[in-house]
Design a protein around this motif. Structure first.
Motif, PDB file in Angstrom:
ATOM      1  N   PRO A  86      44.901  50.297  38.749  1.00 14.01           N
ATOM      2  CA  PRO A  86      46.271  50.884  39.537  1.00 14.01           C
ATOM      3  C   PRO A  86      46.846  51.842  38.384  1.00 14.01           C
ATOM      4  O   PRO A  86      46.408  51.801  37.065  1.00 14.01           O
ATOM      5  CB  PRO A  86      47.093  49.631  39.296  1.00 14.01           C
ATOM      6  CG  PRO A  86      46.358  48.561  38.818  1.00 14.01           C
ATOM      7  CD  PRO A  86      44.876  49.019  38.631  1.00 14.01           C
TER       8      PRO A  86
ATOM      9  N   PRO B 237      46.406  33.047  39.408  1.00  8.60           N
ATOM     10  CA  PRO B 237      46.238  33.967  40.576  1.00  8.60           C
ATOM     11  C   PRO B 237      46.725  33.073  41.768  1.00  8.60           C
ATOM     12  O   PRO B 237      46.719  31.842  41.925  1.00  8.60           O
ATOM     13  CB  PRO B 237      44.701  33.835  40.724  1.00  8.60           C
ATOM     14  CG  PRO B 237      44.190  32.935  39.793  1.00  8.60           C
ATOM     15  CD  PRO B 237      45.271  32.502  38.519  1.00  8.60           C
ATOM     16  N   THR B 238      47.115  34.004  42.804  1.00  3.03           N
ATOM     17  CA  THR B 238      47.629  33.288  43.968  1.00  3.03           C
ATOM     18  C   THR B 238      46.408  32.970  44.827  1.00  3.03           C
ATOM     19  O   THR B 238      45.351  33.108  44.536  1.00  3.03           O
ATOM     20  CB  THR B 238      48.549  34.312  44.812  1.00  3.03           C
ATOM     21  OG1 THR B 238      48.027  35.547  45.128  1.00  3.03           O
ATOM     22  CG2 THR B 238      49.743  34.636  43.881  1.00  3.03           C
TER      23      THR B 238
ATOM     24  N   GLU C 145      41.745  45.620  44.079  1.00  4.32           N
ATOM     25  CA  GLU C 145      42.332  46.427  42.678  1.00  4.32           C
ATOM     26  C   GLU C 145      42.769  45.374  41.946  1.00  4.32           C
ATOM     27  O   GLU C 145      43.518  44.326  42.168  1.00  4.32           O
ATOM     28  CB  GLU C 145      43.733  46.994  43.632  1.00  4.32           C
ATOM     29  CG  GLU C 145      44.694  47.950  42.616  1.00  4.32           C
ATOM     30  CD  GLU C 145      45.995  48.662  43.290  1.00  4.32           C
ATOM     31  OE1 GLU C 145      45.836  49.691  42.921  1.00  4.32           O
ATOM     32  OE2 GLU C 145      46.710  47.782  43.880  1.00  4.32           O
ATOM     33  N   ILE C 146      42.822  45.875  40.670  1.00  3.56           N
ATOM     34  CA  ILE C 146      43.228  45.020  39.441  1.00  3.56           C
ATOM     35  C   ILE C 146      44.648  44.830  39.558  1.00  3.56           C
ATOM     36  O   ILE C 146      45.435  45.779  39.297  1.00  3.56           O
ATOM     37  CB  ILE C 146      42.773  45.869  38.032  1.00  3.56           C
ATOM     38  CG1 ILE C 146      41.172  45.900  38.167  1.00  3.56           C
ATOM     39  CG2 ILE C 146      43.028  44.739  36.659  1.00  3.56           C
ATOM     40  CD1 ILE C 146      40.653  46.517  36.975  1.00  3.56           C
ATOM     41  N   SER C 147      45.135  43.655  39.202  1.00  2.23           N
ATOM     42  CA  SER C 147      46.496  43.135  39.174  1.00  2.23           C
ATOM     43  C   SER C 147      47.002  42.616  38.000  1.00  2.23           C
ATOM     44  O   SER C 147      48.058  42.650  37.323  1.00  2.23           O
ATOM     45  CB  SER C 147      46.983  42.134  40.442  1.00  2.23           C
ATOM     46  OG  SER C 147      46.337  40.956  40.165  1.00  2.23           O
ATOM     47  N   PHE C 148      45.904  42.169  37.039  1.00  3.37           N
ATOM     48  CA  PHE C 148      46.456  41.645  35.893  1.00  3.37           C
ATOM     49  C   PHE C 148      44.736  41.563  35.070  1.00  3.37           C
ATOM     50  O   PHE C 148      43.928  41.205  35.641  1.00  3.37           O
ATOM     51  CB  PHE C 148      46.893  40.216  35.829  1.00  3.37           C
ATOM     52  CG  PHE C 148      47.393  39.793  34.588  1.00  3.37           C
ATOM     53  CD1 PHE C 148      48.895  40.037  34.340  1.00  3.37           C
ATOM     54  CD2 PHE C 148      46.798  38.821  33.857  1.00  3.37           C
ATOM     55  CE1 PHE C 148      49.278  39.573  33.260  1.00  3.37           C
ATOM     56  CE2 PHE C 148      47.630  38.281  32.623  1.00  3.37           C
ATOM     57  CZ  PHE C 148      48.780  38.959  32.470  1.00  3.37           C
TER      58      PHE C 148
ATOM     59  N   LYS D  92      49.653  52.166  37.099  1.00  2.00           N
ATOM     60  CA  LYS D  92      50.500  51.809  35.974  1.00  2.00           C
ATOM     61  C   LYS D  92      49.550  51.213  34.769  1.00  2.00           C
ATOM     62  O   LYS D  92      50.032  51.219  33.405  1.00  2.00           O
ATOM     63  CB  LYS D  92      51.344  50.387  36.301  1.00  2.00           C
ATOM     64  CG  LYS D  92      50.653  48.997  36.612  1.00  2.00           C
ATOM     65  CD  LYS D  92      51.492  48.204  36.818  1.00  2.00           C
ATOM     66  CE  LYS D  92      50.815  46.769  36.674  1.00  2.00           C
ATOM     67  NZ  LYS D  92      51.840  45.626  36.908  1.00  2.00           N
TER      68      LYS D  92
ATOM     69  N   GLU E 136      54.187  43.410  29.266  1.00  3.15           N
ATOM     70  CA  GLU E 136      53.448  42.485  30.864  1.00  3.15           C
ATOM     71  C   GLU E 136      52.515  42.017  30.531  1.00  3.15           C
ATOM     72  O   GLU E 136      52.112  40.623  30.820  1.00  3.15           O
ATOM     73  CB  GLU E 136      54.048  43.417  31.753  1.00  3.15           C
ATOM     74  CG  GLU E 136      53.566  42.737  33.068  1.00  3.15           C
ATOM     75  CD  GLU E 136      53.640  43.736  34.198  1.00  3.15           C
ATOM     76  OE1 GLU E 136      52.506  43.322  35.215  1.00  3.15           O
ATOM     77  OE2 GLU E 136      54.100  44.666  34.223  1.00  3.15           O
TER      78      GLU E 136
ATOM     79  N   GLN F  77      44.076  36.046  45.594  1.00  9.62           N
ATOM     80  CA  GLN F  77      43.901  36.750  44.314  1.00  9.62           C
ATOM     81  C   GLN F  77      42.676  36.025  43.926  1.00  9.62           C
ATOM     82  O   GLN F  77      42.405  34.711  43.999  1.00  9.62           O
ATOM     83  CB  GLN F  77      44.805  36.839  43.330  1.00  9.62           C
ATOM     84  CG  GLN F  77      46.044  37.718  43.542  1.00  9.62           C
ATOM     85  CD  GLN F  77      47.008  37.882  42.480  1.00  9.62           C
ATOM     86  OE1 GLN F  77      47.126  36.725  41.707  1.00  9.62           O
ATOM     87  NE2 GLN F  77      47.609  38.952  42.338  1.00  9.62           N
TER      88      GLN F  77
ATOM     89  N   VAL G 163      42.185  40.134  40.512  1.00  6.00           N
ATOM     90  CA  VAL G 163      42.332  41.248  41.477  1.00  6.00           C
ATOM     91  C   VAL G 163      42.914  40.845  42.649  1.00  6.00           C
ATOM     92  O   VAL G 163      42.913  39.880  43.239  1.00  6.00           O
ATOM     93  CB  VAL G 163      40.900  41.839  41.755  1.00  6.00           C
ATOM     94  CG1 VAL G 163      40.305  42.290  40.572  1.00  6.00           C
ATOM     95  CG2 VAL G 163      39.974  40.734  42.291  1.00  6.00           C
ATOM     96  N   ASP G 164      43.509  41.962  43.351  1.00  9.06           N
ATOM     97  CA  ASP G 164      44.074  41.727  44.786  1.00  9.06           C
ATOM     98  C   ASP G 164      43.023  42.202  45.592  1.00  9.06           C
ATOM     99  O   ASP G 164      42.340  43.274  45.541  1.00  9.06           O
ATOM    100  CB  ASP G 164      45.372  42.337  44.743  1.00  9.06           C
ATOM    101  CG  ASP G 164      46.448  41.749  44.116  1.00  9.06           C
ATOM    102  OD1 ASP G 164      46.663  40.526  44.583  1.00  9.06           O
ATOM    103  OD2 ASP G 164      47.304  42.407  43.460  1.00  9.06           O
TER     104      ASP G 164
END
Length: 177
Positions: free
Chosen positions: A54, A21-22, A83-86, A56, A13, A25, A71-72
């Motif tokens: 996170p 990013p959204t 929090e790190i999302s990617f 995962k 992934e 984010q 980050v989110d």
């Protein structure tokens, strides 16, 4: 799901997907690790705060100082605000720059890093042209910066051992006679 399978999917992934990013984010640069899966990060505007890793990603993906992450935000956080999302790697960064989504504050850092790396490459190219037909060249090996570099010279060691042997022989002859 086994640990190995989980790791395989997480790595696939992170390395395979190109994510933008959204709206909520943001892209930040990791400036250091604070322990307990917390990392200090700075935004393109210069705001510094803590981000959490996170579960995962823990023990599957590693980040270091200077890496970029998406980050989110965490609304209720006082110290830990995201929090790190990617995790962004070099090809992800290039993709975001082509899409013109990359923050302007980080553009200046990227261009200065590119200039220094190109200067280093030019210097290496000149060194190679001057005469590096030797296969014993270790310049391409990884250098561990956490260890002190000691320079050993074999000639000094050989001289010392010869002198020590001569001293021992003199002591033997003095004691024997």
């Amino acid at each position: 799901m086994s640990q190995a399978t989980k790791r395989k999917h997480v790595v696939k992934e992170v390395l395979g997907d190109f994510i933008t990013p959204t709206e909520n984010q943001q892209i930040v640069k990791v400036t250091g690790s604070r322990g307990n899966n917390l990392h200090e990060a700075v935004t393109a505007k210069g705001e510094t705060f803590l981000v959490s890793m996170p579960t995962k990603f823990r023990k599957n993906i590693w980040i270091k100082r200077g890496d970029y992450v998406i980050v989110d935000p965490i609304e209720e956080g006082e110290k830990v605000k995201a929090e790190i999302s990617f995790i962004l790697y070099k090809d992800h960064i290039q993709y975001l720059q082509k899409q013109q989504i990359w923050p302007e504050g980080f553009m200046e850092e990227q261009s200065s890093q590119d200039k220094t790396s190109s200067k280093e490459e030019e210097a290496e190219g000149r060194d190679e042209e001057e005469g590096s037909d030797s296969e014993d060249d270790d310049s391409d090996l990884f250098v561990n910066t956490n260890r002190c570099n000691y320079q050993y010279s074999e000639s000094e060691d050989e001289d010392n051992t010869e002198e020590e042997e001569e001293d021992e022989e003199e002591k033997r002859t003095e004691n024997g006679s």
